[in-house]
Design a protein around this motif. Sequence first.
Motif, PDB file in Angstrom:
ATOM      1  N   ARG A 180     -17.172 -18.404 -15.146  1.00 59.74           N
ATOM      2  CA  ARG A 180     -17.148 -16.966 -14.931  1.00 59.74           C
ATOM      3  C   ARG A 180     -16.862 -16.656 -13.483  1.00 59.74           C
ATOM      4  NH1 ARG A 180     -17.834 -13.285 -19.417  1.00 59.74           N
ATOM      5  NH2 ARG A 180     -18.368 -14.650 -21.119  1.00 59.74           N
ATOM      6  N   PRO A 181     -15.673 -17.019 -12.961  1.00 60.87           N
ATOM      7  CA  PRO A 181     -15.447 -16.834 -11.545  1.00 60.87           C
ATOM      8  C   PRO A 181     -14.878 -15.493 -11.165  1.00 60.87           C
ATOM      9  CG  PRO A 181     -13.799 -18.274 -12.444  1.00 60.87           C
ATOM     10  CD  PRO A 181     -14.650 -17.812 -13.576  1.00 60.87           C
ATOM     11  N   PHE A 182     -13.697 -15.509 -10.557  1.00 58.02           N
ATOM     12  CA  PHE A 182     -13.137 -14.368  -9.834  1.00 58.02           C
ATOM     13  C   PHE A 182     -12.868 -13.174 -10.733  1.00 58.02           C
ATOM     14  CE2 PHE A 182      -9.441 -12.183  -7.995  1.00 58.02           C
ATOM     15  CZ  PHE A 182     -10.070 -11.732  -6.867  1.00 58.02           C
ATOM     16  N   VAL A 183     -13.243 -11.970 -10.287  1.00 56.64           N
ATOM     17  CA  VAL A 183     -13.047 -10.743 -11.036  1.00 56.64           C
ATOM     18  C   VAL A 183     -11.970  -9.910 -10.372  1.00 56.64           C
ATOM     19  CG1 VAL A 183     -14.124  -8.619 -11.825  1.00 56.64           C
ATOM     20  CG2 VAL A 183     -15.447 -10.734 -11.779  1.00 56.64           C
ATOM     21  N   ALA A 184     -11.008  -9.417 -11.137  1.00 54.12           N
ATOM     22  CA  ALA A 184      -9.894  -8.647 -10.591  1.00 54.12           C
ATOM     23  C   ALA A 184      -9.882  -7.251 -11.171  1.00 54.12           C
ATOM     24  CB  ALA A 184      -8.574  -9.332 -10.921  1.00 54.12           C
ATOM     25  N   SER A 185      -9.677  -6.245 -10.330  1.00 51.63           N
ATOM     26  CA  SER A 185      -9.531  -4.887 -10.802  1.00 51.63           C
ATOM     27  C   SER A 185      -8.167  -4.698 -11.420  1.00 51.63           C
ATOM     28  CB  SER A 185      -9.718  -3.904  -9.656  1.00 51.63           C
ATOM     29  OG  SER A 185     -11.063  -3.873  -9.294  1.00 51.63           O
ATOM     30  N   SER A 210       2.545  -7.973 -18.932  1.00 52.33           N
ATOM     31  CA  SER A 210       2.132  -6.820 -18.133  1.00 52.33           C
ATOM     32  C   SER A 210       1.845  -7.278 -16.717  1.00 52.33           C
ATOM     33  CB  SER A 210       0.892  -6.163 -18.744  1.00 52.33           C
ATOM     34  OG  SER A 210       1.125  -5.724 -20.067  1.00 52.33           O
ATOM     35  N   TYR A 211       1.755  -6.341 -15.788  1.00 50.70           N
ATOM     36  CA  TYR A 211       1.539  -6.711 -14.397  1.00 50.70           C
ATOM     37  C   TYR A 211       0.599  -5.712 -13.729  1.00 50.70           C
ATOM     38  CZ  TYR A 211       5.280  -3.258 -13.923  1.00 50.70           C
ATOM     39  OH  TYR A 211       6.042  -2.122 -14.027  1.00 50.70           O
ATOM     40  N   TYR A 271      -1.171  -9.910 -10.522  1.00 54.88           N
ATOM     41  CA  TYR A 271      -1.162 -10.722 -11.732  1.00 54.88           C
ATOM     42  C   TYR A 271      -0.006 -10.327 -12.636  1.00 54.88           C
ATOM     43  CZ  TYR A 271      -5.964 -12.429 -10.947  1.00 54.88           C
ATOM     44  OH  TYR A 271      -7.092 -13.023 -10.444  1.00 54.88           O
ATOM     45  N   LEU A 272       0.589 -11.314 -13.271  1.00 55.32           N
ATOM     46  CA  LEU A 272       1.440 -11.134 -14.433  1.00 55.32           C
ATOM     47  C   LEU A 272       0.647 -11.734 -15.585  1.00 55.32           C
ATOM     48  CD1 LEU A 272       4.231 -10.233 -15.529  1.00 55.32           C
ATOM     49  CD2 LEU A 272       5.040 -12.566 -15.100  1.00 55.32           C
ATOM     50  N   TYR A 273       0.358 -10.952 -16.612  1.00 55.09           N
ATOM     51  CA  TYR A 273      -0.589 -11.427 -17.616  1.00 55.09           C
ATOM     52  C   TYR A 273      -0.155 -11.008 -19.020  1.00 55.09           C
ATOM     53  CZ  TYR A 273      -2.391  -6.644 -17.858  1.00 55.09           C
ATOM     54  OH  TYR A 273      -2.501  -5.292 -18.031  1.00 55.09           O
ATOM     55  N   GLN A 274      -0.736 -11.686 -20.007  1.00 56.59           N
ATOM     56  CA  GLN A 274      -0.464 -11.380 -21.398  1.00 56.59           C
ATOM     57  C   GLN A 274      -1.760 -11.465 -22.196  1.00 56.59           C
ATOM     58  OE1 GLN A 274       2.158 -13.252 -25.069  1.00 56.59           O
ATOM     59  NE2 GLN A 274       3.062 -13.236 -23.018  1.00 56.59           N
ATOM     60  N   PRO A 275      -2.194 -10.370 -22.815  1.00 58.35           N
ATOM     61  CA  PRO A 275      -3.392 -10.420 -23.658  1.00 58.35           C
ATOM     62  C   PRO A 275      -3.191 -11.370 -24.835  1.00 58.35           C
ATOM     63  CG  PRO A 275      -2.779  -8.152 -23.158  1.00 58.35           C
ATOM     64  CD  PRO A 275      -1.627  -9.013 -22.728  1.00 58.35           C
ATOM     65  N   LEU A 276      -4.276 -12.007 -25.253  1.00 58.66           N
ATOM     66  CA  LEU A 276      -4.259 -12.931 -26.385  1.00 58.66           C
ATOM     67  C   LEU A 276      -5.280 -12.439 -27.415  1.00 58.66           C
ATOM     68  CD1 LEU A 276      -4.311 -16.222 -24.280  1.00 58.66           C
ATOM     69  CD2 LEU A 276      -2.284 -15.113 -25.271  1.00 58.66           C
ATOM     70  N   ALA A 305      -6.853 -13.716 -22.164  1.00 55.69           N
ATOM     71  CA  ALA A 305      -5.571 -13.435 -21.519  1.00 55.69           C
ATOM     72  C   ALA A 305      -5.025 -14.674 -20.834  1.00 55.69           C
ATOM     73  CB  ALA A 305      -5.714 -12.307 -20.498  1.00 55.69           C
ATOM     74  N   ALA A 306      -3.704 -14.794 -20.839  1.00 57.11           N
ATOM     75  CA  ALA A 306      -2.997 -15.780 -20.022  1.00 57.11           C
ATOM     76  C   ALA A 306      -2.558 -15.066 -18.749  1.00 57.11           C
ATOM     77  CB  ALA A 306      -1.790 -16.329 -20.768  1.00 57.11           C
ATOM     78  N   VAL A 307      -2.834 -15.677 -17.590  1.00 57.43           N
ATOM     79  CA  VAL A 307      -2.640 -14.990 -16.313  1.00 57.43           C
ATOM     80  C   VAL A 307      -1.807 -15.861 -15.372  1.00 57.43           C
ATOM     81  CG1 VAL A 307      -3.777 -13.869 -14.365  1.00 57.43           C
ATOM     82  CG2 VAL A 307      -4.897 -13.887 -16.611  1.00 57.43           C
TER      83      VAL A 307
END
Length: 259
Positions: free
Chosen positions: A2-7, A38-39, A73-78, A147-149
Amino acid sequence: MRPFVASLVGICLSPSLHAQLMNGSFELGGQFTAEDWSYTCDVPGMGTGGAPGGGNWHATVAPGNFKGCFPSYLYQPLPNAQNGELYRFTGWVRCHSEEPCIGGFIGLGRINGTTIEVDDQAGGQYPDWTFVQIVDTIELDEGEVAAAVLSAGSIGGPAILNPAHFDGLQLDLAMGMGTEVVPPLHYIVDHTQRMIFLSTRGEGITAIRLLDMTGRELSTRPFAGTSTAQVDLNGLPPGAYLAQVRTARVERTFRFVID
């Protein structure tokens, strides 16, 4: 985990119900596209040429800036990934050919409302394409989506960093007979001696990097291909860190905490 949290603004019987990564090669019909991604900051860039087996195009991601848009971040929900499932996330990454570049990182994490949390990541900072992979268990609380980030790290101040490059991304359920998982990497964090003891059981270690949870490199130490290594943690303040272990075939990353 449970590390880094991003807004930011159960195991199923059918394989089709498991999480699938879409558009991991960033192209369709011979044309570049970032569809399905998404970004959080800048629009992903279009890179010509692909990683080995990755086609003719790839995506670039700009790093974040603590005094601007952070994190990037460039990310994709899973949405089909379930709590407790074990996944393997693989892909090719490389730094921009011109310095400076912190590195390119692939990660698995989760989205909770307007927050992205990155649980585990692996990456490389070399100008040549590097194959990286993560094998990790999805851990979700109620209301969260896996999510894949992808990220290129972050920096503070007026400095400008070059982007990281990504291609050939793939997500597989790492379960069942015949599933190939990451080659074994064994490690012990000795909090008394403030040391990490590593073993790859025969696979030669060529370098070990220490990074903070933003992807900022703290140190790099080359090795001569031995299968065991020790990393001195003295001098690092308490907190969470990443250790990136490079061999001739692959880079593997694990998270550890210093008390």
